[in-house]
Design a protein around this motif. Structure first.
Motif, mmCIF file in Angstrom:
data_model
loop_
_atom_site.group_PDB
_atom_site.id
_atom_site.type_symbol
_atom_site.label_atom_id
_atom_site.label_comp_id
_atom_site.label_asym_id
_atom_site.label_seq_id
_atom_site.Cartn_x
_atom_site.Cartn_y
_atom_site.Cartn_z
ATOM 1 N N MET A 34 0.853 -1.171 0.000
ATOM 2 C CA MET A 34 0.000 0.000 0.000
ATOM 3 C C MET A 34 0.895 1.228 0.000
ATOM 4 O O MET A 34 2.029 1.185 0.490
ATOM 5 N N GLY A 35 0.372 2.319 -0.531
ATOM 6 C CA GLY A 35 1.222 3.494 -0.608
ATOM 7 C C GLY A 35 0.448 4.784 -0.749
ATOM 8 O O GLY A 35 -0.777 4.780 -0.903
ATOM 9 N N TRP A 36 1.199 5.852 -0.648
ATOM 10 C CA TRP A 36 0.659 7.192 -0.842
ATOM 11 C C TRP A 36 1.428 7.877 -1.967
ATOM 12 O O TRP A 36 2.664 7.830 -2.011
ATOM 13 N N TYR A 37 0.684 8.503 -2.845
ATOM 14 C CA TYR A 37 1.235 9.300 -3.937
ATOM 15 C C TYR A 37 0.675 10.712 -3.804
ATOM 16 O O TYR A 37 -0.314 10.925 -3.107
ATOM 17 N N ARG A 38 1.285 11.638 -4.488
ATOM 18 C CA ARG A 38 0.752 13.007 -4.488
ATOM 19 C C ARG A 38 0.956 13.648 -5.865
ATOM 20 O O ARG A 38 1.862 13.273 -6.609
ATOM 21 N N GLN A 39 0.073 14.593 -6.135
ATOM 22 C CA GLN A 39 0.161 15.307 -7.395
ATOM 23 C C GLN A 39 -0.107 16.783 -7.146
ATOM 24 O O GLN A 39 -1.207 17.145 -6.712
ATOM 25 N N ALA A 40 0.894 17.592 -7.408
ATOM 26 C CA ALA A 40 0.753 19.038 -7.288
ATOM 27 C C ALA A 40 0.310 19.605 -8.632
ATOM 28 O O ALA A 40 0.508 18.974 -9.679
ATOM 29 N N PRO A 41 -0.292 20.782 -8.638
ATOM 30 C CA PRO A 41 -0.753 21.382 -9.891
ATOM 31 C C PRO A 41 0.384 21.510 -10.899
ATOM 32 O O PRO A 41 1.473 22.001 -10.569
ATOM 33 N N GLY A 42 0.131 21.037 -12.110
ATOM 34 C CA GLY A 42 1.117 21.141 -13.164
ATOM 35 C C GLY A 42 2.253 20.141 -13.089
ATOM 36 O O GLY A 42 3.187 20.198 -13.889
ATOM 37 N N LYS A 43 2.177 19.229 -12.136
ATOM 38 C CA LYS A 43 3.250 18.240 -11.974
ATOM 39 C C LYS A 43 2.698 16.827 -12.108
ATOM 40 O O LYS A 43 1.501 16.591 -11.983
ATOM 41 N N GLN A 44 3.620 15.876 -12.338
ATOM 42 C CA GLN A 44 3.209 14.480 -12.424
ATOM 43 C C GLN A 44 2.981 13.904 -11.032
ATOM 44 O O GLN A 44 3.539 14.383 -10.038
ATOM 45 N N ARG A 45 2.165 12.867 -10.996
ATOM 46 C CA ARG A 45 1.956 12.166 -9.738
ATOM 47 C C ARG A 45 3.258 11.489 -9.331
ATOM 48 O O ARG A 45 3.932 10.881 -10.157
ATOM 49 N N GLU A 46 3.605 11.594 -8.045
ATOM 50 C CA GLU A 46 4.844 11.019 -7.558
ATOM 51 C C GLU A 46 4.595 10.172 -6.316
ATOM 52 O O GLU A 46 3.675 10.439 -5.531
ATOM 53 N N LEU A 47 5.454 9.170 -6.148
ATOM 54 C CA LEU A 47 5.374 8.315 -4.974
ATOM 55 C C LEU A 47 5.892 9.076 -3.759
ATOM 56 O O LEU A 47 6.948 9.688 -3.798
ATOM 57 N N VAL A 48 5.137 9.013 -2.683
ATOM 58 C CA VAL A 48 5.545 9.623 -1.423
ATOM 59 C C VAL A 48 6.117 8.575 -0.476
ATOM 60 O O VAL A 48 7.222 8.732 0.067
ATOM 61 N N ALA A 49 5.355 7.513 -0.276
ATOM 62 C CA ALA A 49 5.793 6.461 0.642
ATOM 63 C C ALA A 49 5.048 5.180 0.308
ATOM 64 O O ALA A 49 3.931 5.225 -0.221
ATOM 65 N N VAL A 92 -2.598 17.089 -4.015
ATOM 66 C CA VAL A 92 -3.638 16.098 -3.754
ATOM 67 C C VAL A 92 -2.935 14.775 -3.480
ATOM 68 O O VAL A 92 -2.088 14.344 -4.272
ATOM 69 N N TYR A 93 -3.268 14.168 -2.358
ATOM 70 C CA TYR A 93 -2.645 12.921 -1.942
ATOM 71 C C TYR A 93 -3.588 11.759 -2.254
ATOM 72 O O TYR A 93 -4.771 11.795 -1.895
ATOM 73 N N TYR A 94 -3.034 10.743 -2.900
ATOM 74 C CA TYR A 94 -3.804 9.580 -3.325
ATOM 75 C C TYR A 94 -3.286 8.322 -2.630
ATOM 76 O O TYR A 94 -2.078 8.091 -2.560
ATOM 77 N N CYS A 95 -4.208 7.511 -2.184
ATOM 78 C CA CYS A 95 -3.885 6.210 -1.626
ATOM 79 C C CYS A 95 -3.885 5.167 -2.742
ATOM 80 O O CYS A 95 -4.704 5.244 -3.663
ATOM 81 N N ASN A 96 -2.978 4.223 -2.643
ATOM 82 C CA ASN A 96 -2.885 3.145 -3.627
ATOM 83 C C ASN A 96 -2.732 1.823 -2.891
ATOM 84 O O ASN A 96 -2.049 1.757 -1.863
ATOM 85 N N ALA A 97 -3.366 0.786 -3.417
ATOM 86 C CA ALA A 97 -3.232 -0.534 -2.799
ATOM 87 C C ALA A 97 -3.245 -1.615 -3.869
ATOM 88 O O ALA A 97 -4.039 -1.552 -4.814
ATOM 89 N N TRP A 115 -7.017 2.764 -6.528
ATOM 90 C CA TRP A 115 -6.694 4.117 -6.109
ATOM 91 C C TRP A 115 -7.852 4.736 -5.352
ATOM 92 O O TRP A 115 -9.029 4.477 -5.664
ATOM 93 N N GLY A 116 -7.511 5.586 -4.391
ATOM 94 C CA GLY A 116 -8.525 6.378 -3.734
ATOM 95 C C GLY A 116 -8.864 7.607 -4.565
ATOM 96 O O GLY A 116 -8.266 7.856 -5.612
ATOM 97 N N GLN A 117 -9.815 8.396 -4.069
ATOM 98 C CA GLN A 117 -10.301 9.545 -4.814
ATOM 99 C C GLN A 117 -9.402 10.774 -4.633
ATOM 100 O O GLN A 117 -9.530 11.750 -5.365
ATOM 101 N N GLY A 118 -8.529 10.719 -3.661
ATOM 102 C CA GLY A 118 -7.615 11.836 -3.411
ATOM 103 C C GLY A 118 -8.123 12.753 -2.312
ATOM 104 O O GLY A 118 -9.320 12.940 -2.140
ATOM 105 N N THR A 119 -7.180 13.313 -1.565
ATOM 106 C CA THR A 119 -7.514 14.276 -0.521
ATOM 107 C C THR A 119 -6.521 15.435 -0.600
ATOM 108 O O THR A 119 -5.311 15.228 -0.758
ATOM 109 N N GLN A 120 -7.030 16.643 -0.500
ATOM 110 C CA GLN A 120 -6.197 17.827 -0.671
ATOM 111 C C GLN A 120 -5.444 18.143 0.616
ATOM 112 O O GLN A 120 -6.027 18.167 1.704
ATOM 113 N N VAL A 121 -4.159 18.396 0.461
ATOM 114 C CA VAL A 121 -3.316 18.884 1.557
ATOM 115 C C VAL A 121 -2.732 20.228 1.113
ATOM 116 O O VAL A 121 -2.082 20.314 0.068
ATOM 117 N N THR A 122 -2.996 21.249 1.901
ATOM 118 C CA THR A 122 -2.501 22.588 1.586
ATOM 119 C C THR A 122 -1.667 23.107 2.752
ATOM 120 O O THR A 122 -2.146 23.135 3.887
#
Length: 125
Positions: A34-49, A92-97, A115-122
Motif C-alpha cells: 500500500m502506498g501514498w502518492y501526491r500530485q501538485a498542480p502542473g506536476k506528475q503524480r509522484e510516490l511519497v511512501a 492532492v494525496y492519493y492512496c494506492n493498494a 486508487w482512492g479519490q484523493g484528498t487535498q493537503v494545503t
C-alpha cells in the motif's frame, strides 16, 4: 468491487502536522503493498511512501525524516503521518493498494491496483 476511502486532508501552516488515513473495503482477499502518492498542480503524480504487507517501508527523499507510513492489516487501513510540513508538500494525496481479490467461492482471485479519490493537503501561512 474494492473501494479506497481517504480522510485527514486539510490546510495547515508550515511546520504543522496532518495524518492521512485510507481504508480499503469490498471484495478483498488480502492487501499487498500500500502506498501514498501526491500530485501538485502542473506536476506528475509522484510516490511519497510505500509499505509492504510485511511492514517494510520506503520514502521519497523529499519526505524522509518528516513523514511516516504505517498500516493496520486488521482494519485494511494505511496511514501517513506528516510532520514538519512545507509549502512544497501542497498537493492532492492519493492512496494506492495492490489488492488480491476475493472470489464468490472464497478463493483468492487476481491482483489489481486500486486508487482512492484523493484528498487535498494545503500548506500555507
Amino acid at each position: 468491487q474494492v473501494q479506497l476511502v481517504e480522510s485527514g486532508g486539510g490546510s495547515v501552516q508550515p511546520g504543522g502536522s496532518l495524518r492521512l488515513s485510507c481504508a480499503a473495503s469490498g471484495s478483498i482477499f488480502s492487501l499487498n503493498a500500500m502506498g501514498w502518492y501526491r500530485q501538485a498542480p502542473g506536476k506528475q503524480r509522484e510516490l511519497v511512501a510505500r509499505i509492504t504487507s510485511g511492514g517494510n517501508t520506503m520514502y521519497a527523499d523529499s519526505v524522509k525524516g518528516r513523514f511516516t507510513i504505517s498500516r493496520d492489516n486488521a482494519k485494511n487501513t494505511v496511514y501517513l503521518q506528516m510532520n514538519s510540513l512545507k509549502p512544497e508538500d501542497t498537493a492532492v494525496y492519493y492512496c494506492n493498494a495492490a489488492v488480491w481479490g476475493l472470489l464468490p467461492s472464497g478463493a483468492r482471485g487476481g491482483m489489481r491496483d486500486h486508487w482512492g479519490q484523493g484528498t487535498q493537503v494545503t500548506v500555507s501561512s
